[in-house]
Design an enzyme around this catalytic site. Structure first.
Site, mmCIF file in Angstrom:
data_model
loop_
_atom_site.group_PDB
_atom_site.id
_atom_site.type_symbol
_atom_site.label_atom_id
_atom_site.label_comp_id
_atom_site.label_asym_id
_atom_site.label_seq_id
_atom_site.Cartn_x
_atom_site.Cartn_y
_atom_site.Cartn_z
ATOM 1 N N HIS B 141 -21.849 -57.264 13.204
ATOM 2 C CA HIS B 141 -22.056 -56.508 14.447
ATOM 3 C C HIS B 141 -20.936 -55.498 14.646
ATOM 4 C CE1 HIS B 141 -25.215 -59.341 15.702
ATOM 5 N NE2 HIS B 141 -24.394 -60.337 15.383
ATOM 6 N N ASP B 144 -20.871 -49.392 19.799
ATOM 7 C CA ASP B 144 -20.847 -47.944 19.988
ATOM 8 C C ASP B 144 -20.837 -47.701 21.492
ATOM 9 O OD1 ASP B 144 -21.589 -45.313 20.546
ATOM 10 O OD2 ASP B 144 -23.367 -45.322 19.262
ATOM 11 N N HIS B 146 -21.022 -45.139 24.387
ATOM 12 C CA HIS B 146 -21.383 -43.756 24.696
ATOM 13 C C HIS B 146 -20.309 -43.079 25.544
ATOM 14 C CE1 HIS B 146 -26.026 -44.296 23.998
ATOM 15 N NE2 HIS B 146 -25.296 -44.701 22.975
ATOM 16 N N HIS B 181 -23.754 -50.188 22.863
ATOM 17 C CA HIS B 181 -24.707 -51.002 22.108
ATOM 18 C C HIS B 181 -24.191 -51.245 20.701
ATOM 19 C CE1 HIS B 181 -26.328 -47.590 19.678
ATOM 20 N NE2 HIS B 181 -26.034 -46.882 20.755
ATOM 21 N N CYS B 182 -24.799 -52.197 20.032
ATOM 22 C CA CYS B 182 -24.479 -52.488 18.642
ATOM 23 C C CYS B 182 -25.179 -51.460 17.761
ATOM 24 C CB CYS B 182 -24.940 -53.900 18.286
ATOM 25 S SG CYS B 182 -24.340 -54.452 16.680
ATOM 26 N N HIS B 192 -30.899 -54.586 16.434
ATOM 27 C CA HIS B 192 -29.919 -55.271 17.288
ATOM 28 C C HIS B 192 -30.093 -54.875 18.755
ATOM 29 C CE1 HIS B 192 -26.839 -56.976 14.264
ATOM 30 N NE2 HIS B 192 -27.947 -56.678 13.601
ATOM 31 N N MET B 197 -28.627 -56.407 22.414
ATOM 32 C CA MET B 197 -27.221 -56.115 22.171
ATOM 33 C C MET B 197 -26.831 -54.769 22.764
ATOM 34 S SD MET B 197 -25.337 -57.294 18.783
ATOM 35 C CE MET B 197 -23.593 -57.719 18.913
ATOM 36 N N HIS B 302 -37.565 -47.460 40.679
ATOM 37 C CA HIS B 302 -38.112 -47.173 42.008
ATOM 38 C C HIS B 302 -37.857 -48.389 42.874
ATOM 39 C CE1 HIS B 302 -41.207 -45.678 44.906
ATOM 40 N NE2 HIS B 302 -41.395 -46.975 45.103
ATOM 41 N N GLU B 326 -37.635 -40.680 45.446
ATOM 42 C CA GLU B 326 -38.545 -41.831 45.444
ATOM 43 C C GLU B 326 -38.418 -42.607 44.128
ATOM 44 O OE1 GLU B 326 -42.690 -40.614 45.331
ATOM 45 O OE2 GLU B 326 -42.097 -38.621 44.644
ATOM 46 N N THR B 327 -38.338 -41.886 43.029
ATOM 47 C CA THR B 327 -38.260 -42.481 41.694
ATOM 48 C C THR B 327 -37.345 -41.600 40.878
ATOM 49 O OG1 THR B 327 -40.532 -43.303 41.884
ATOM 50 C CG2 THR B 327 -39.640 -43.143 39.662
ATOM 51 N N HIS B 353 -41.193 -47.996 37.594
ATOM 52 C CA HIS B 353 -42.457 -47.558 38.189
ATOM 53 C C HIS B 353 -43.460 -47.031 37.167
ATOM 54 C CE1 HIS B 353 -45.287 -46.275 41.275
ATOM 55 N NE2 HIS B 353 -44.532 -46.844 42.185
#
Lengths: 233, 389
Positions: B141, B144, B146, B181-182, B192, B197, B302, B326-327, B353
């Site tokens: 494993h 990463d 971001h 994330h992996c 993964h 993950m 939502h 709303e969303t 939603h």
């Protein structure tokens, strides 16, 4: 209501079409009738099926052309009898019509009141209302429903009440004959009461309750049904 | 279910995976890399050379990780200057049940939860992560971030085999919410990620969140909602298959994954994980920060019965928040943030939603809100009854 009645007629027509293919089966098939237990209720004696209708009983109806729909068996243990689930209220009417036609008996679904009486020994978990303000009645019962496993188990797995009627406290909720909406007669009822660990209601079309969840509350794990009868024993 | 932790066991599982072509070539390079990272006295001197800040002079704090939907204790407005925030992730491959039917997945987790825990720092702080691949695991494993800059988000510097650890430090220079994330290479990357993950980091501006006019925005509570798409293989009869160890389902899972239709889309790792007794809670008058991360697939949060008062849809706190949505949209591979001040008591459903995913695949959470009902905002004027004639 016109729409609903029309749909029911269509569904029955479909069954009639199917049964035409299964004339041979009509001679070959004797329906396996449910094992009944006589239970004394306030309104008199009622014969109650010991178990919910099984998948193999339903398969017989399907094979004989009496039921248009065959649900997935779910996740049963091999060789065991397990309840049929994933059948909607219209499917159930087909099954009962077929079984009564074949057996000459008058099986039916219990009313909600009958179901509650049959299951009276089973404690219904009571939790304090989440909100006391009547304006929040729509949210007050949230959290009172227990999350249960939805894994299909063999008949009898969830035990029996003292009368011998089994699996009332299991993870299969049961269709009743009680309309969930006031002021509708049965033929036009859009949603029926479904009984189990908590009371709920389902549209006549629903075979599988919501998986992810409702806007509020918890859907039943599975839906099946149990037969009762007032035929003389 | 516990795997027996013996060297032979781990070695045989690993060689099995390599024989199956499941382990990438970097599994072989992994130990060498990890051993340089283990030399903790040597590694910092390399990093100091490139750093603009005198790392050794910075205060160090340990951040205690907590399982989502909760966030670690943190300040909304930073006091003092930049810090080094030390965190530890134990990577654990574990069997999780993801729905009421008992469907199982061998999840790959950071610290045992899906999603992994949220890290919260301020802009200018350093995150110093100790990443441990527990010896009971069978797969390689890494991580990463971001939010980090360089070396594939740290992925190239953190590949660890079972029984190894690596330490990575990165500077939080972009305020916002970000997925981690992996990403161990090739098909193992999506594999993964869709086995749980992933998680998120929140990098707050040092002076806290602000509206478009620069006015400070405070929150009374915060929840981290990690949305996970699962792709569970089925047997010939249509039942979900079960496996005895992580990695064993690879070929089957890739077949399901390439069709792009998840079998489950859930919050916090399982159907119903944020409902009932585990529903999120708030009070009328409180402002709640919701951080929503989806490491793989688009989503559209939502709040049924409410709104997004302030929404950082793309996750960057340097951008002005949208208001009264709303969303809102969460791009696959990103996190977004939203604050809402609850104005009515009751139950709110927090959903993806795409309602098919919410109701049929599992992407539903609830918020239970206590307080006084406001008739001005809403009132039932007449209960349902027969139509007036």
């Amino acid at each position: 209501m016109f729409t609903l009645a029309a749909l029911k007629v269509t569904a029955l027509a479909a069954v009639a079409g199917l049964s035409g293919l299964a004339i041979f089966g009509q001679f070959a098939t004797r329906p396996v009738e449910p094992e009944m237990i006589v239970v004394e209720l306030a309104g008199g004696a009622l014969s109650v099926a010991k178990y919910e209708v099984s998948w193999s009983q339903w398969k017989q109806c399907r094979d004989a052309g009496g039921c248009a729909f065959l649900p997935d068996p779910g996740m049963p243990a091999a060789g065991q009898s397990f309840p049929v689930t994933g059948v909607n209220r219209l499917d159930v009417e087909q099954f009962i019509g077929w079984l009564n036609g074949k057996s000459g008996k008058t099986y039916r679904l219990p009313t909600q009141a009958e179901w509650r009486e049959i299951a009276a020994e089973i404690p219904r978990p009571k939790r304090a209302k989440l909100f006391s303000d009547p304006r929040l009645a729509w949210a007050a019962d949230y959290g009172s429903m227990q999350q249960v496993s939805a894994r299909i188990e063999s008949a009898g797995h969830f035990g029996a009440v003292s009368s011998g009627v089994a699996d009332l406290a299991g993870n299969v909720w049961e269709w009743t004959s009680t309309c969930a909406v006031a002021g509708f007669d049965t033929a036009a009822c859009p949603a029926f009461v479904v009984e189990g660990a908590h009371e709920t209601s389902m549209s006549v079309f629903v075979r599988d309750p919501a998986f992810g969840g409702c806007a509020i509350g918890l859907p039943p794990a599975n839906i099946g049904f149990r037969l009762v009868s007032t035929d003389p024993v | 279910m516990t795997l027996k932790n013996t060297p032979q066991f781990t070695a045989s599982r690993r060689s099995l995976l390599q024989a199956m072509g499941l382990a990438s070539a970097s599994a072989v390079a992994g130990p060498a890399l990890a051993s340089t990272m283990h030399a903790e006295t040597a590694a910092p001197s390399l990093l100091v050379k490139a750093a603009a800040t005198d790392i050794s002079a910075l205060p160090r704090v340990k951040q205690k990780m907590v399982a989502p939907p909760f966030l670690p204790e943190h300040e909304q407005v930073a006091t003092g200057g930049p810090k080094i925030v030390e965190v530890t992730f134990n990577i654990e491959e574990k069997k999780l049940v993801i729905d009421k039917e008992g469907t199982e997945v061998w999840a790959m987790t950071y610290n045992g939860s899906v999603p992994g825990p949220m890290i919260v720092v301020h802009e200018g702080d350093y995150v110093e992560l100790t990443l441990r691949n527990l010896p009971t695991n069978v797969l390689e494993h890494n991580i990463d971030f971001h939010a980090a800059t360089g070396a594939l988000g740290g992925g190239a510097l953190t590949k660890v085999s079972p029984g190894e650890q690596a330490v990575l430090r990165w500077k939080a220079i972009k305020p916002g919410v970000f997925v981690y994330h992996c990403a161990p290479g090739d098909v193992m990357i999506p594999y993964h990620v869709v086995h749980g993950m992933n998680g998120a980091v929140m990098v707050l501006p040092r002076d806290g969140l602000k509206d478009a006019a620069g006015k400070p925005l405070k929150y009374d509570r915060a929840y981290f909602i990690g949305e996970q798409d699962f792709y569970i293989p089925r047997d010939e009869e249509g039942n979900y298959k079960k496996y005895s160890m992580a990695g064993e389902n690879l070929a089957d899972a890739l077949d399901v994954m390439r069709k792009l239709i998840p079998t489950h889309v859930v919050f916090n790792g399982a159907q119903g994980a944020l409902t009932g007794d585990n529903a999120m809670k708030a009070e009328v008058g409180e402002t709640v920060l919701f951080i929503h991360a989806q490491a793989n697939r688009d989503s559209r949060p939502h709040l049924i019965g409410g709104h997004g008062d302030f929404v950082w849809e793309g996750g960057s706190f340097n951008d002005k928040p949208d208001t009264n949505l709303e969303t809102w949209f969460i791009r696959g591979g990103s996190a977004g943030a939203m604050t809402y001040k609850f104005r009515q008591p009751g139950i709110y459903a927090y959903v993806n939603h795409n309602l098919i995913e919410a109701v049929m695949l599992g992407a539903t959470a609830h918020v239970v809100v206590k307080g006084e009902w406001n008739d001005d905002l809403m009132m039932q004027v007449a209960k349902p009854g027969p139509i007036d004639t």
